[in-house]
Structure formats: C-alpha cells, structure tokens
Enzyme design. Structure first.
Site, PDB file in Angstrom:
ATOM      1  CE1 TYR A  77       1.250  41.020 -44.459  1.00 16.85           C
ATOM      2  CE2 TYR A  77       3.785  41.624 -43.587  1.00 16.85           C
ATOM      3  CZ  TYR A  77       2.205  42.054 -43.815  1.00 16.85           C
ATOM      4  OH  TYR A  77       2.176  43.198 -43.888  1.00 16.85           O
ATOM      5  CE  LYS A 108     -12.498  48.133 -42.391  1.00 17.73           C
ATOM      6  NZ  LYS A 108     -12.447  49.490 -42.406  1.00 17.73           N
ATOM      7  CG  ASP A 125     -10.347  52.337 -41.635  1.00 20.66           C
ATOM      8  OD1 ASP A 125     -10.334  51.470 -40.741  1.00 20.66           O
ATOM      9  OD2 ASP A 125     -11.223  51.863 -42.313  1.00 20.66           O
ATOM     10  CG  ASP A 179       4.746  45.130 -42.233  1.00 21.44           C
ATOM     11  OD1 ASP A 179       5.628  46.114 -41.933  1.00 21.44           O
ATOM     12  OD2 ASP A 179       4.587  44.530 -43.014  1.00 21.44           O
ATOM     13  CG  ASP A 234       7.126  50.874 -42.363  1.00 23.08           C
ATOM     14  OD1 ASP A 234       7.996  50.293 -41.111  1.00 23.08           O
ATOM     15  OD2 ASP A 234       7.558  50.594 -42.902  1.00 23.08           O
TER      16      ASP A 234
HETATM   17 MG    MG Z   1       7.477  46.068 -42.388  1.00 24.52          MG
END
Ligand code: MG
Ligand code: NAI
Length: 336
Positions: free
Chosen positions: A124, A173, A206, A230, A234
C-alpha cells in the site's frame, strides 16, 4: 492534568454516533476535555480543505483523537483522508479487536482475536504503480523494511504481554513472496525470541483464512503486513457480526486515532438509526491506550450487558431502538 481529546464528528452518520459515544463517556465521568475539529466532506464544504491544518495541529498537540467516519469526495485529486492521517502521523499499528457479542447473527461465539496490521508499508505504499502503454501489463512495488517489521511485531508482543494474552500468530506468505514476506517473517522470529513468555506460531495467510473460519478459537493475537492485515481483520469482523461492532485504532509513536471501521453510511445518515457500538468500542480502545484499563472494561461490559438484554438495540442488530436510545441503554449500565 485533564486529558484533552481531539474529536472529529465526521460525515454521514458520524455526528450521530459521536454524540451517542460522547454521552456515554460523559456519564462515565472520566474528566476529559474535547477539542472539536473538522475533517472530511464537512470540512471541505466549510473551508475548502478535506484535512485542515488546524485539525492536524490539534491531533499532534493532544496526541489522541476520536474520529467518526469521513466521506472522501469521489473524483480525481481526492486521496483518502484516512490514508493521509496515517501517513502524516506515521500511525504504523492498526489494531483491530474482534470479540464475540451476545445476540448477534454470527455463527460463532467466544471469539476474542486482535489483529495487529502494519499500516504504512507493503503493497500500500503507492509506489511504482504502472500500466504498460498497451494496457496489457500492470505492476506495483511492495516494500517491507526491517525497521517497519520489527516495530509492528514488537508492538503486537508488547500488547499481548500487557493484556495477559498467550499467543501471537505471525501471518505471512514467505514461501512465495520470499523477499518481502521473508524479511517480515525473519524479523518476527528475532523479535519473538525477546518474549519467551508468549507463544509464537507462524501461519501462511491463505491457510490462516481457512483456519479462521474453521477453528477461530485457536487465535489470540495476529500480527501481519498491510495487505494481509486489511483482509484478515475484515474476515475477523465478519466472524463476530460485522462492521457495526468493529473498532480500530491507528497508533504511532506521537499520536493515536481511534475509530469505527465502518464508513459514513450515507444510506442511513440523518435517520438516527446507526449503531454506535463500533465507535464506542473504539473509545474503549482509547481508554486502554490512556492507561484507563478498568474504565475500558467497564464500557465493554455495559455494551455486552445491553446486548444481552436486547435493550433498545438499533435495527442492524434486530432491535427497534435508535442511536440515541441504544446509547442511553448503555449509559445506564456504565456505572454499575
Ligand atoms: Mg479494509
Ligand atoms: P459503509 O461502512 O459506510 O456502509 C456499508 C453498509 O453498512 C451500509 O449499508 C451502511 O448502512 C451499513 N452501516 C455502516 N455502519 C453502520 C452502523 N454504524 N450502523 C448500522 N449500519 C451501518 O461503507 P460504504 O457505503 O462503502 O462507504 C460510505 C462512505 O464512507 C464512503 O464515502 C467511504 O469513503 C467512507 N468510508 C470511510 C471510512 C472511515 O472514515 N474510516 C471507512 C470506510 C468508508
């Protein structure tokens, strides 16, 4: 000396849930002073700026802010105000608790997971975004630093120790993203060695998603890089009943901003029916940050017992109450 908090009432449902939240905090008699400042669409309409200098100055002076959701105007040249705030104050730790509440539609109970997401690096950083001239090939740069990894993992372990938590899961990962995720994982292992009292395990992202859905009770604290955090946070919010109950803290060395994870909900703004819980839980995180652990627990207990009693809940929780009545029901329970 009394603590002053910079308060951003925000856009859409923001003012409604902030009023309910401040009413509960006032009832707790915490002795806070509030410095009301503006950001978002409201600020833009009032003074032509999404993030006025006065607001930044107030946050840096008081070091603590409670913030309602902001609407970023759609259109070119408007970058996310939340991203701007994180960058400006180097708010490197995004701390998102997901705790089961009674009487939600969630299929799980007994969940108590905190995701600590690195908030400033990884995928990001906004560098190297490229699309080839023929539009066929796109790329971007991910960047992980040893410094960034070290401070976020240390934050997670220190938080775990302070809260009496037992386990930190490092999510990565590194098998595929050998350079970036590899550096994060190697750094995490070194930091973990400083915390022999806390169990550290490693899990590939994963598999983590599958494990979270199948056996969420195995998780305690999760620490991970920006993009994975992120998504995983969620997912965790979904395990406990969705965004109406999900708070988030953005923490840096010099400032911290506490908020709800959800947005300004324009579809229900002005109706007085928004659920104030996520922001209230953000306020509970703020109390913990200010060393008022007992007050934080008191606030969470009041929310839980209001939900247990199904007393004046908002429609998103299946109730017939509204923002104000739900807030009042919680207020009546915070002092006993
Ligand atoms: Mg978010
Ligand atoms: P949203 O989270 O505002 O709404 C998604 C759905 O959840 C809507 O149906 C809404 O009514 C419902 N909802 C959200 N919070 C609720 C609450 N407290 N009680 C009851 N129902 C609730 O997401 P959306 O629609 O994608 O974004 C709307 C605006 O919010 C956009 O301008 C976006 O940029 C902004 N936003 C701001 C954030 C922040 O300031 N932290 C975070 C996310 C979005």
């Amino acid at each position: 000396m009394s603590q002053t908090i910079a308060v951003i009432r925000g856009d859409g449902i923001g003012p409604e849930i902030m009023d309910a939240t401040l009413e509960v905090l006032d009832r707790m008699k915490l002795g806070f002073d509030y410095d009301f400042v503006e950001a978002g669409l409201g600020a833009y309409e009032a003074c032509g700026e999404l993030l006025p200098a006065k607001t930044l100055e107030a946050i840096s002076r008081h070091r603590v802010a409670l913030k309602s959701p902001l609407t970023t105007p759609v259109g070119e040249g408007f970058s996310s105000i939340n991203v701007e705030l994180r960058k400006h104050f180097d708010l490197y730790a995004n701390v998102r608790p997901a705790i089961s509440f009674p009487n939600t539609k969630s299929r799980y109970s007994g969940i108590d997971i905190i995701t600590v997401r690195e908030n400033t690096e990884g995928a990001y950083i906004g560098l190297g975004q490229q699309l080839s001239e023929d539009g066929e090939v796109a790329s971007l740069t991910q960047q992980i630093t040893r410094h960034g990894s070290e401070r976020i993992v240390r934050y997670a372990f220190e938080m775990a120790r302070k809260q009496g938590r037992k386990k930190v899961t490092v999510v990565h990962k590194a098998n595929i993203l050998k350079s970036t995720s590899g550096l994060f994982l190697r750094t995490a292992r070194l930091v973990a060695a400083d915390f022999p009292d806390i169990e550290c395990n490693e899990m590939i992202v994963d598999n983590t998603c599958m494990q979270l859905v199948m056996r969420p009770e195995q998780f305690d604290v999760i620490v991970t890089t920006n993009l994975f955090g992120d998504i995983v946070s969620d997912l965790c919010a979904g395990l406990v009943g969705g965004l109406g109950l999900a708070p988030g803290a953005n923490i840096g060395k010099d400032a911290a901003i506490f908020e709800a994870v959800h947005g300004s909900a324009p579809d229900i703004a002005g109706q007085g029916i928004a659920n104030p819980c996520a922001l209230l839980l953000g306020a509970a995180q703020m109390l913990g940050h200010l060393g008022k652990e007992e007050d934080a627990r008191r606030l969470r207990r009041a929310i839980v017992s209001t939900m247990e009693a199904r007393d004046r809940l908002t429609p998103d929780l299946g109730g017939t109450g509204n923002t104000r009545s739900f807030g009042e029901a919680i207020s009546e329970r915070v002092n006993g």
